[in-house]
Design a protein around this motif. Structure first.
Motif, PDB file in Angstrom:
ATOM      1  N   HIS A   1       0.826  -1.202   0.000  1.00  0.00           N
ATOM      2  CA  HIS A   1       0.000   0.000   0.000  1.00  0.00           C
ATOM      3  C   HIS A   1       0.866   1.261   0.000  1.00  0.00           C
ATOM      4  O   HIS A   1       2.009   1.240   0.464  1.00  0.00           O
ATOM      5  N   ASP A   2       0.299   2.351  -0.496  1.00  0.00           N
ATOM      6  CA  ASP A   2       1.017   3.628  -0.476  1.00  0.00           C
ATOM      7  C   ASP A   2       1.124   4.182   0.935  1.00  0.00           C
ATOM      8  O   ASP A   2       2.114   4.817   1.284  1.00  0.00           O
ATOM      9  N   TRP A   3       0.100   3.941   1.742  1.00  0.00           N
ATOM     10  CA  TRP A   3       0.174   4.396   3.126  1.00  0.00           C
ATOM     11  C   TRP A   3       0.932   3.363   3.959  1.00  0.00           C
ATOM     12  O   TRP A   3       0.603   2.179   3.948  1.00  0.00           O
ATOM     13  N   VAL A   4       1.972   3.825   4.635  1.00  0.00           N
ATOM     14  CA  VAL A   4       2.819   2.926   5.417  1.00  0.00           C
ATOM     15  C   VAL A   4       2.996   3.466   6.833  1.00  0.00           C
ATOM     16  O   VAL A   4       2.971   4.675   7.064  1.00  0.00           O
ATOM     17  N   LEU A   5       3.157   2.553   7.754  1.00  0.00           N
ATOM     18  CA  LEU A   5       3.499   2.869   9.139  1.00  0.00           C
ATOM     19  C   LEU A   5       4.864   2.254   9.402  1.00  0.00           C
ATOM     20  O   LEU A   5       5.003   1.031   9.405  1.00  0.00           O
ATOM     21  N   VAL A   6       5.867   3.094   9.569  1.00  0.00           N
ATOM     22  CA  VAL A   6       7.229   2.613   9.794  1.00  0.00           C
ATOM     23  C   VAL A   6       7.441   2.441  11.298  1.00  0.00           C
ATOM     24  O   VAL A   6       7.326   3.402  12.067  1.00  0.00           O
ATOM     25  N   LEU A   7       7.741   1.223  11.705  1.00  0.00           N
ATOM     26  CA  LEU A   7       7.988   0.928  13.116  1.00  0.00           C
ATOM     27  C   LEU A   7       9.371   0.336  13.287  1.00  0.00           C
ATOM     28  O   LEU A   7       9.837  -0.428  12.435  1.00  0.00           O
ATOM     29  N   ASP A   8      10.008   0.662  14.402  1.00  0.00           N
ATOM     30  CA  ASP A   8      11.167  -0.098  14.817  1.00  0.00           C
ATOM     31  C   ASP A   8      10.660  -1.375  15.466  1.00  0.00           C
ATOM     32  O   ASP A   8       9.504  -1.446  15.916  1.00  0.00           O
ATOM     33  N   ALA A   9      11.511  -2.377  15.544  1.00  0.00           N
ATOM     34  CA  ALA A   9      11.085  -3.665  16.084  1.00  0.00           C
ATOM     35  C   ALA A   9      10.905  -3.637  17.596  1.00  0.00           C
ATOM     36  O   ALA A   9      10.616  -4.668  18.206  1.00  0.00           O
ATOM     37  N   ASP A  10      11.066  -2.453  18.200  1.00  0.00           N
ATOM     38  CA  ASP A  10      10.842  -2.305  19.642  1.00  0.00           C
ATOM     39  C   ASP A  10       9.842  -1.181  19.947  1.00  0.00           C
ATOM     40  O   ASP A  10       9.828  -0.634  21.037  1.00  0.00           O
ATOM     41  N   GLU A  11       9.002  -0.855  18.960  1.00  0.00           N
ATOM     42  CA  GLU A  11       8.004   0.201  19.133  1.00  0.00           C
ATOM     43  C   GLU A  11       6.600  -0.396  19.076  1.00  0.00           C
ATOM     44  O   GLU A  11       6.196  -0.973  18.056  1.00  0.00           O
ATOM     45  N   LEU A  12       5.848  -0.239  20.148  1.00  0.00           N
ATOM     46  CA  LEU A  12       4.517  -0.816  20.269  1.00  0.00           C
ATOM     47  C   LEU A  12       3.467   0.265  20.036  1.00  0.00           C
ATOM     48  O   LEU A  12       3.568   1.377  20.564  1.00  0.00           O
ATOM     49  N   VAL A  13       2.460  -0.072  19.256  1.00  0.00           N
ATOM     50  CA  VAL A  13       1.349   0.842  18.993  1.00  0.00           C
ATOM     51  C   VAL A  13       0.326   0.681  20.119  1.00  0.00           C
ATOM     52  O   VAL A  13      -0.212  -0.414  20.326  1.00  0.00           O
ATOM     53  N   SER A  14       0.068   1.759  20.845  1.00  0.00           N
ATOM     54  CA  SER A  14      -0.916   1.687  21.925  1.00  0.00           C
ATOM     55  C   SER A  14      -2.312   1.480  21.347  1.00  0.00           C
ATOM     56  O   SER A  14      -2.576   1.732  20.165  1.00  0.00           O
ATOM     57  N   GLU A  15      -3.228   1.013  22.191  1.00  0.00           N
ATOM     58  CA  GLU A  15      -4.601   0.768  21.752  1.00  0.00           C
ATOM     59  C   GLU A  15      -5.230   2.054  21.225  1.00  0.00           C
ATOM     60  O   GLU A  15      -5.911   2.045  20.191  1.00  0.00           O
ATOM     61  N   LYS A  16      -5.009   3.155  21.906  1.00  0.00           N
ATOM     62  CA  LYS A  16      -5.584   4.429  21.461  1.00  0.00           C
ATOM     63  C   LYS A  16      -5.027   4.836  20.101  1.00  0.00           C
ATOM     64  O   LYS A  16      -5.763   5.301  19.222  1.00  0.00           O
ATOM     65  N   LEU A  17      -3.732   4.663  19.916  1.00  0.00           N
ATOM     66  CA  LEU A  17      -3.123   5.020  18.637  1.00  0.00           C
ATOM     67  C   LEU A  17      -3.656   4.126  17.520  1.00  0.00           C
ATOM     68  O   LEU A  17      -3.940   4.602  16.409  1.00  0.00           O
ATOM     69  N   ALA A  18      -3.809   2.836  17.791  1.00  0.00           N
ATOM     70  CA  ALA A  18      -4.369   1.925  16.790  1.00  0.00           C
ATOM     71  C   ALA A  18      -5.777   2.364  16.385  1.00  0.00           C
ATOM     72  O   ALA A  18      -6.135   2.344  15.202  1.00  0.00           O
ATOM     73  N   GLN A  19      -6.576   2.770  17.362  1.00  0.00           N
ATOM     74  CA  GLN A  19      -7.932   3.224  17.066  1.00  0.00           C
ATOM     75  C   GLN A  19      -7.917   4.495  16.218  1.00  0.00           C
ATOM     76  O   GLN A  19      -8.719   4.649  15.292  1.00  0.00           O
ATOM     77  N   GLU A  20      -7.009   5.406  16.532  1.00  0.00           N
ATOM     78  CA  GLU A  20      -6.905   6.638  15.761  1.00  0.00           C
ATOM     79  C   GLU A  20      -6.513   6.354  14.311  1.00  0.00           C
ATOM     80  O   GLU A  20      -7.053   6.959  13.374  1.00  0.00           O
ATOM     81  N   ILE A  21      -5.550   5.452  14.130  1.00  0.00           N
ATOM     82  CA  ILE A  21      -5.081   5.153  12.773  1.00  0.00           C
ATOM     83  C   ILE A  21      -6.191   4.505  11.961  1.00  0.00           C
ATOM     84  O   ILE A  21      -6.439   4.881  10.808  1.00  0.00           O
ATOM     85  N   THR A  22      -6.877   3.534  12.534  1.00  0.00           N
ATOM     86  CA  THR A  22      -7.950   2.877  11.791  1.00  0.00           C
ATOM     87  C   THR A  22      -9.070   3.864  11.481  1.00  0.00           C
ATOM     88  O   THR A  22      -9.698   3.791  10.414  1.00  0.00           O
TER      89      THR A  22
END
Length: 268
Positions: A79-100
């Motif tokens: 996909h053109d939209w990407v979320l770049v994470l380091d392998a030690d970065e956790l997405v909080s529940e609130k952040l996941a809800q915001e992104i979706t």
């Protein structure tokens, strides 16, 4: 959009022996991210088996710097939209809800978004020390942005002003002081090489001032003292970091000087 509906977004990350945190990280994105790309540079632990459990699309690439490695990972996204994470970065529940929620009515408007990031150090979330809710651009449209092509301390640059989200990205970077020292050794070497390429001078006589300025800034001015022992150690080690970096640069410059041939003296 339903919480568990996959959104048209690719999570991309690079790895090398990331078994300590990788499973926790993937658990925070697996339910809602349609595509997960993992670019590995030769892990010998359980990193790859963990990635396979989460149906990651796995690629191998020899590491040649964080910026180029992450850009390669971005290029593999579906996909053109990407979320770049380091392998030690956790997405909080609130952040996941915001992104979706951003994708509920189509694709997001801005070219990218800055996410507030908190650091866990020595088992404690640093509330001060300059590490509380530090904004980092990680969610972006790859047609309108890219990863800076530097060996270390890379960032994502996008067209225009990025939007901002409020959910936290949790940075669980160091499992122990041993981990920190290992990473500091790697990062300072890469930084010194980067500076050498740019012909930056070491100015070794400023080392004491570099140490003192960095420690005072983090421990006193940015409130590291309020983070207790972890805050003190973060300030101390962060102050050591530039000393090591510039000392390695000086060492590289000395080696280059020693490798040059001595002038030939001709007597007539």
């Amino acid at each position: 959009m339903n919480r568990h509906t996959k959104v048209p977004l690719s999570v991309v990350m690079i790895t090398l022996n990331a078994e300590r945190t990788l499973k926790k990280v993937l658990e925070t994105v697996y339910d809602w991210a349609d595509d997960i790309v993992l670019v590995d540079s030769g892990s010998t632990d359980a990193t790859l088996p963990i990635a396979q459990q989460f149906n990651c699309r796995i690629f191998y690439r020899k590491f040649n710097g964080f910026g180029p490695q992450k850009q390669f990972a971005v290029n593999q996204a579906k996909h053109d939209w990407v979320l770049v994470l380091d392998a030690d970065e956790l997405v909080s529940e609130k952040l996941a809800q915001e992104i979706t929620a951003l994708f509920a009515d189509g694709l997001p408007g801005p070219a990218g978004y800055a996410l507030p990031r908190n650091l866990i150090f020595l088992g404690r979330v640093l509330r001060y020390s300059g590490q509380n809710r530090q904004p980092v651009v990680r969610l972006f449209n790859r047609r309108k942005g890219d990863v800076t092509p530097v060996a270390v301390h890379e960032s994502i640059q996008v067209e225009g002003t990025p939007g901002t989200l409020s959910g936290i990205l949790i940075h669980d970077s160091y499992g122990s002081l041993h981990d920190y020292v290992q990473k500091m050794n790697q990062y300072t070497t890469l930084s010194a090489k980067e500076m050498a390429v740019r012909h930056k001078k070491a100015h070794i006589g400023l080392q004491g001032l570099r140490f003192l300025f960095t420690f005072v800034k983090i421990y006193l001015l940015k409130g590291g003292v309020l983070d207790g022992y972890p805050g003190f150690m973060w300030a101390l080690l962060s102050a050591v970091y530039p000393v090591i970096k510039y000392s390695k640069l000086q060492e590289m410059q000395n080696q280059v000087g020693e490798s040059k041939p001595s002038p030939v003296l001709v007597f007539e």
